[in-house]
Design a protein around this motif. Structure first.
Motif, PDB file in Angstrom:
ATOM      1  N   GLN A 106       1.333  -1.448   0.099  1.00 59.68           N
ATOM      2  CA  GLN A 106      -0.068   0.178   0.004  1.00 59.68           C
ATOM      3  C   GLN A 106       0.458   1.508   0.254  1.00 59.68           C
ATOM      4  OE1 GLN A 106      -2.540  -0.023   3.227  1.00 59.68           O
ATOM      5  NE2 GLN A 106      -3.661   0.306   2.601  1.00 59.68           N
ATOM      6  N   VAL A 107       1.758   1.505   0.758  1.00 58.66           N
ATOM      7  CA  VAL A 107       2.459   2.233   1.092  1.00 58.66           C
ATOM      8  C   VAL A 107       3.374   2.487  -0.164  1.00 58.66           C
ATOM      9  CG1 VAL A 107       4.872   3.812   2.003  1.00 58.66           C
ATOM     10  CG2 VAL A 107       3.146   2.561   3.839  1.00 58.66           C
ATOM     11  N   ALA A 108       3.643   1.382  -0.988  1.00 64.53           N
ATOM     12  CA  ALA A 108       4.518   1.555  -2.289  1.00 64.53           C
ATOM     13  C   ALA A 108       3.578   2.616  -3.331  1.00 64.53           C
ATOM     14  CB  ALA A 108       4.514  -0.094  -2.761  1.00 64.53           C
ATOM     15  N   ASN A 109       2.927   2.105  -3.858  1.00 65.90           N
ATOM     16  CA  ASN A 109       1.220   2.650  -4.066  1.00 65.90           C
ATOM     17  C   ASN A 109       1.460   4.226  -3.877  1.00 65.90           C
ATOM     18  OD1 ASN A 109       1.303  -0.068  -5.899  1.00 65.90           O
ATOM     19  ND2 ASN A 109      -0.729  -0.518  -4.687  1.00 65.90           N
ATOM     20  N   MET A 110       1.346   4.266  -2.994  1.00 63.70           N
ATOM     21  CA  MET A 110       1.745   5.711  -2.381  1.00 63.70           C
ATOM     22  C   MET A 110       2.559   6.042  -2.628  1.00 63.70           C
ATOM     23  SD  MET A 110       1.276   7.566   1.452  1.00 63.70           S
ATOM     24  CE  MET A 110       2.230   6.881   2.173  1.00 63.70           C
ATOM     25  N   LEU A 111       3.614   5.901  -2.210  1.00 64.43           N
ATOM     26  CA  LEU A 111       5.081   6.461  -3.225  1.00 64.43           C
ATOM     27  C   LEU A 111       4.805   7.049  -4.598  1.00 64.43           C
ATOM     28  CD1 LEU A 111       7.715   4.544  -1.063  1.00 64.43           C
ATOM     29  CD2 LEU A 111       6.903   6.760  -0.546  1.00 64.43           C
ATOM     30  N   LYS A 112       4.301   6.123  -5.239  1.00 66.91           N
ATOM     31  CA  LYS A 112       3.926   5.738  -6.562  1.00 66.91           C
ATOM     32  C   LYS A 112       3.296   6.604  -7.380  1.00 66.91           C
ATOM     33  CE  LYS A 112       4.040   1.553  -8.039  1.00 66.91           C
ATOM     34  NZ  LYS A 112       3.728  -0.121  -9.667  1.00 66.91           N
TER      35      LYS A 112
END
Ligand code: 7RM
Length: 629
Positions: A106-112
């Motif tokens: 989820q956080v990876a997607n938020m960074l993206k």
């Protein structure tokens, strides 16, 4: 994965022999136990003269699939992270591998969705909360290069690090809890960002709930997170793609951004974690470091998670709310392996031993030490009172630059020796050199150097490969030079004696300051000391000793004379300090290392040229030393 472990002396001896005779084959066997998208086509390419080091060339990998995805099949419900908050009244958290995987994605997607992509540098300026570990892993998930800046650093220090790496994203928090203090992280970050032009977005985690100013580039973590799901395939990385940058202080002012890469770092941190601590499935492992340091990167996050361990993260400090917090947490979570720094042991040792004894520490199996040489008194206190003489102590020598532990015993497998880090790990070719760079044989004392690369050696200094060459590979061509001195006993055990870049030439004699400090510390009323050189009309240089005494009542001419006599007796009259100054503390970095650069300036009377002292643990002692000199 368990094939990584050498659980007996015979297995260790065999590994050591293979690692020295067929080093590459040895690391291939270890590396094969990880999940690669594509196997490497060449194991090692290196030239210490260039210098250049590459491991597992052509291999394709993502470290988070090894730290997370593969454990979902075997142990999805196993606790990955235990979080113990600063305030003992706040509930601890247990995050399973399944949940950690989901939150990282989820956080990876938020960074993206905030613009981050492979190769971008992302600065993390966060308290010791699970979201810090999660963001580290989220960066790795998408191939962005994380640069964690310790949350105790000043705005100036943060800005310098953001600018050095041209970071495009900052992840921070409103504030952080540390003992009785609240650090206004967002305010400090705002201050830093007035000096930074590359940051496009700043994501702010709510931790303390304090009021914060709000700017155009700011995004609340919890709001940004609502926009994304937890489906995030791992970016396929080359073995030699950078995984992270971590800054370490150099002997000149500018910090060095050490660059670690994906494949080798993964292999070595997992292998060393497994073997040094002899971790068994289900054990609770606790490293008290901050993720802002290399110890936290390698032995809170990556190493433990790569082997599927349960790793405890502690937000607070050893003294809060009382001086038994470490022992209380060990008892509460039934910690099996406990890894801390000598500076913490020495601080806690000053308090009544009942503070240790009142807690049930029977779960402890292994104790560890890292960061500086551990003196005999602290070693025995740790062994007697914390380990109850039944826990092996691993004294682990390594550096930000080495990525993982290089010299240590393996808990319960190889022999320990108080104050000795003991033996190089399998595959680590340690040697002692004399001043001219000749290798010394047998029982001896000299300059520590490493002859052959290991998988987690830092590959460069970000943006300054020339400095990497000058600092680590030029003093003794053909060797990696860590900057430490050591002595070796007849059995090959190493004792790290201290930094050797603090050599002072007094009347033409090369004097290491470390042995002089060791002599001063022999005095029963001396707690700690630091010796530096200052320029002298006649001798070229002379020595200034800063000494902490047990009680201020001991501060008199008698002790100074005794100290001079002690140095004369142990090293020789030439090593007697010209000046002995009693101080109440020594300026230290947050990880407990004495800042000799500052002491040198103080000894030289250059009180206005100390540089930024706000990153120190104890800037107030600098003022005191100035007043009394
Ligand atoms: C892990 C870490 C590195 C320097 C190193 C030494 C000193 C670290 C020990 C030690 C004696 C030890 N990384 N050091 N561990 N000295 N015994 N077990 O601390 O980059 O922050 O510092 O720390 O001088 O060169 S670091």
């Amino acid at each position: 994965m368990n094939n990584l472990a050498h659980q007996s002396l015979a297995a260790y001896d065999e590994a050591k022999q293979q690692a020295s005779e067929q080093t590459e084959a040895f690391w291939e066997t270890i590396a094969s136990q990880f999940e690669w998208h594509q196997k490497w086509d060449k194991t090692l390419e290196y030239d210490f003269h260039k210098p250049e080091v590459k491991w597992f060339l052509g291999g394709k990998v993502n470290i988070t699939e090894n730290c997370l995805d593969r454990h979902l099949i075997t142990q999805p419900d196993q606790t990955a992270i235990i979080f113990e908050p600063n305030d003992p009244k706040e509930a601890a958290q247990h995050i399973s591998y399944k949940e950690l995987h989901s939150r990282v994605c989820q956080v990876a997607n938020m960074l993206k969705s905030n613009g981050a992509k492979k190769g971008d540098r992302i600065c993390l300026y966060m308290p010791m909360v699970p979201e810090l570990a999660i963001t580290v892993l989220a960066c790795a998930r998408i191939g962005a290069i994380h640069s964690v800046v310790f949350a105790g650093f000043s705005a100036a220090a943060l800005a310098a690090r953001i600018n050095d790496a041209d970071c495009s994203l900052l992840v921070t928090a409103d504030g952080g809890f540390r003992g009785a203090k609240v650090t206004p992280l967002k305010d400090i970050a705002d201050d830093a960002l007035t000096h930074c032009s590359t940051i496009k977005t700043s994501i702010v985690l709510k931790r303390t709930g304090q009021e914060v100013a709000w700017n155009d580039i700011d995004v609340w973590w919890h709001e940004a997170l609502e926009e994304v799901d937890d489906n995030c395939p791992a970016e396929i990385m080359d073995s030699e793609d950078p995984l992270f940058i971590l800054y370490t202080s150099g002997s000149t002012g500018k910090p060095k951004g050490m660059v670690h890469t994906c494949g080798g770092y993964m292999v070595y941190t997992a292998y060393s974690f497994q073997n040094v601590f002899q971790y068994k499935k289900g054990d609770i492992y606790w490293c008290t470091a901050d993720i802002g340091w290399i110890t936290g990167h390698s032995y809170i996050v990556y190493g433990p998670l790569a082997v599927g361990a349960t790793t405890l993260m502690f937000e607070g400090v050893p003294s809060y709310p009382t001086y038994d917090r470490f022992w209380e947490v060990c008892a509460k979570h039934k910690v099996n392996q406990f890894y801390t720094a000598p500076t913490a042991i020495r601080a806690l040792q000053k308090y009544p031993v009942n503070l240790v004894n009142k807690h049930d520490l029977s779960s402890l199996k292994v104790l560890g030490s890292v960061g500086e040489p551990i003196n005999a008194e602290a070693w025995h206190w740790y062994d007697d009172h914390v380990g109850k003489n039944k826990c092996p102590i691993v004294d682990t020598w390594w550096q930000t630059e080495t990525g993982g532990i290089l010299i240590t015993s393996l808990a319960g497998v190889t022999s320990q020796k108080p104050t000795y880090a003991t033996l190089p790990m399998p595959g680590i070719q340690a040697v002692l050199l004399d001043q001219e760079g000749n290798e010394l044989a047998g029982e001896n004392e000299g300059i520590l150097a490493i002859k052959h690369p290991w998988p987690s050696i830092a590959r460069t200094i970000w943006g300054d490969h020339e400095r990497y060459k000058n600092v680590y590979f030029s003093a003794y061509p053909g060797y990696y030079f860590p900057g430490d001195g050591a002595l070796r006993d007849a059995k090959g055990n190493y004792r790290i004696t201290g930094r050797v870049d603090d050599v002072v030439i007094v009347s033409g004699h090369n004097l290491g300051t470390a042995p002089i400090e060791n002599a001063l510390n022999e005095h029963p009323n001396v707690v700690e000391s630091a010796v530096v050189g200052f320029s002298h009309d006649v001798k070229g240089n002379a020595l200034h000793a800063f000494v902490i005494v047990r009680s201020r009542a001991d501060e008199n001419e008698t002790i100074k004379n005794e100290l001079r006599a002690l140095v004369a007796k142990t090293i020789g009259p030439i090593a007697k300090p010209d000046r002995i100054q009693v101080v109440s503390g020594l300026p230290k970095t947050r990880s407990g290392k004495i800042m000799r650069r500052i002491l040198r300036k103080l000894a030289a009377g250059e009180h206005d040229q100390l540089g930024d002292i706000s990153t120190l643990l104890n800037p107030e002692v600098v003022e005191e030393i100035k007043r009394n000199s």
